[in-house]
Design a protein around this motif. Structure first.
Motif, short mmCIF file in Angstrom:
data_model
loop_
_atom_site.label_atom_id
_atom_site.label_comp_id
_atom_site.label_asym_id
_atom_site.label_seq_id
_atom_site.Cartn_x
_atom_site.Cartn_y
_atom_site.Cartn_z
N LYS A 104 0.83 -1.21 0.00
CA LYS A 104 0.00 0.00 0.00
C LYS A 104 0.88 1.27 0.00
N ARG A 105 1.91 1.27 0.82
CA ARG A 105 2.79 2.44 0.89
C ARG A 105 3.50 2.70 -0.43
N VAL A 106 4.01 1.62 -1.03
CA VAL A 106 4.78 1.80 -2.27
C VAL A 106 3.85 2.29 -3.39
N ARG A 157 9.89 -2.08 14.35
CA ARG A 157 8.59 -2.41 13.77
C ARG A 157 7.89 -1.15 13.32
N ASN A 158 7.71 -1.07 12.02
CA ASN A 158 7.05 0.12 11.45
C ASN A 158 5.68 -0.29 10.91
N ASP A 159 4.86 -0.86 11.82
CA ASP A 159 3.55 -1.33 11.37
C ASP A 159 2.43 -0.36 11.79
N ALA A 190 1.25 4.10 -3.06
CA ALA A 190 0.93 5.52 -2.81
C ALA A 190 2.14 6.40 -3.14
N ARG A 191 3.36 5.87 -2.88
CA ARG A 191 4.57 6.66 -3.13
C ARG A 191 4.96 6.67 -4.61
N ASP A 192 4.82 5.51 -5.28
CA ASP A 192 5.25 5.37 -6.69
C ASP A 192 4.04 5.02 -7.56
#
Ligand code: ATP
Length: 198
Positions: A141-143, A177-179, A145-147
């Motif tokens: 999801k993050r990637v 932990r970056n959750d 949104a970023r790319d």
């Protein structure tokens, strides 16, 4: 005195660059191995020669710039060629990183950020290694949104080509932990204090 070298890695979208930005705010120098690798591919004379002899003069344009399209097509779907390119680049980045570390006088520790810290073997030269982790769906999801140019399939393909989170965690000295259930800044500050007292 040479600073301690702390490696920091994590799969795509785990948030390692964000974690590094927090360390930078704390005054810690960060060596970004992935962007540095791209830069030395045009500035390191030895590496340029090695790439030309492996991939041909077309790997560079008339102004000495890297012909990324040509090189990407040469390694695309060709693991052997990709491996060869990595074998040329990794030792030169390792040396560049060593020189950079020696220049960071007055710092207790520095960070070396690399997506493939374990896969390239460069973790062996680190004093300690931090692994940043996050669940796969969150990373995807993050990637995305970023790319925006990437598809879910692209991201999953990259995830599959990297060492699994489980294997990375086993090799880690510290796990962040970056959750998004635990705040990142306090976790980073805690590590910072640990490194300062090492
Ligand atoms: P890559 O290997 O692709 O460089 P990375 O591990 O460096 O990925 P980042 O670029 O740091 O990952 O993070 C991916 C995206 O997710 C970024 O846009 C970042 O701002 C965002 N992100 C990461 N962690 C969080 C978080 N805890 N809260 C909100 N957004 C986050």
């Amino acid at each position: 005195m040479k600073p301690l070298q702390i490696g920091i890695t994590g799969g795509i979208g785990s948030g390692k660059s964000l974690v590094c930005k927090i360390f930078v705010c704390l005054g810690i120098p960060v060596y970004d191995a992935d962007s540095r690798a791209k830069s030395i591919m045009t500035t390191d004379g030895i590496l340029v020669q090695q790439i030309k002899s492996e991939f041909g003069d077309l790997a560079y344009d008339a102004h000495g710039g890297l012909n990324r399209r040509y090189l990407s097509s040469a390694v695309f779907n060709n693991p052997e060629k990709l491996n060869k390119l990595n074998q040329l680049v990794h030792p030169r980045v390792a040396e560049d990183g060593e020189n950079w570390t020696r220049e960071q006088i007055g710092h207790k520790y520095v960070l070396r950020e690399a997506a493939l810290l374990f896969e390239s073997g460069s973790f062996k030269k680190m004093d300690k290694v931090i692994v940043v982790t996050a669940p796969e769906p969150l990373r995807v999801k993050r990637v995305l949104a970023r790319d925006p140019q990437r598809t879910e399939e692209d991201v999953l393909k990259i995830i599959r080509s990297q060492l699994s989170e489980e294997e990375k965690t086993k090799l880690a000295d510290f796990v962040l932990r970056n959750d998004e259930t635990e705040l990142l800044v306090p976790q980073v500050i805690k590590l910072h204090h640990q490194f300062l007292t090492m």
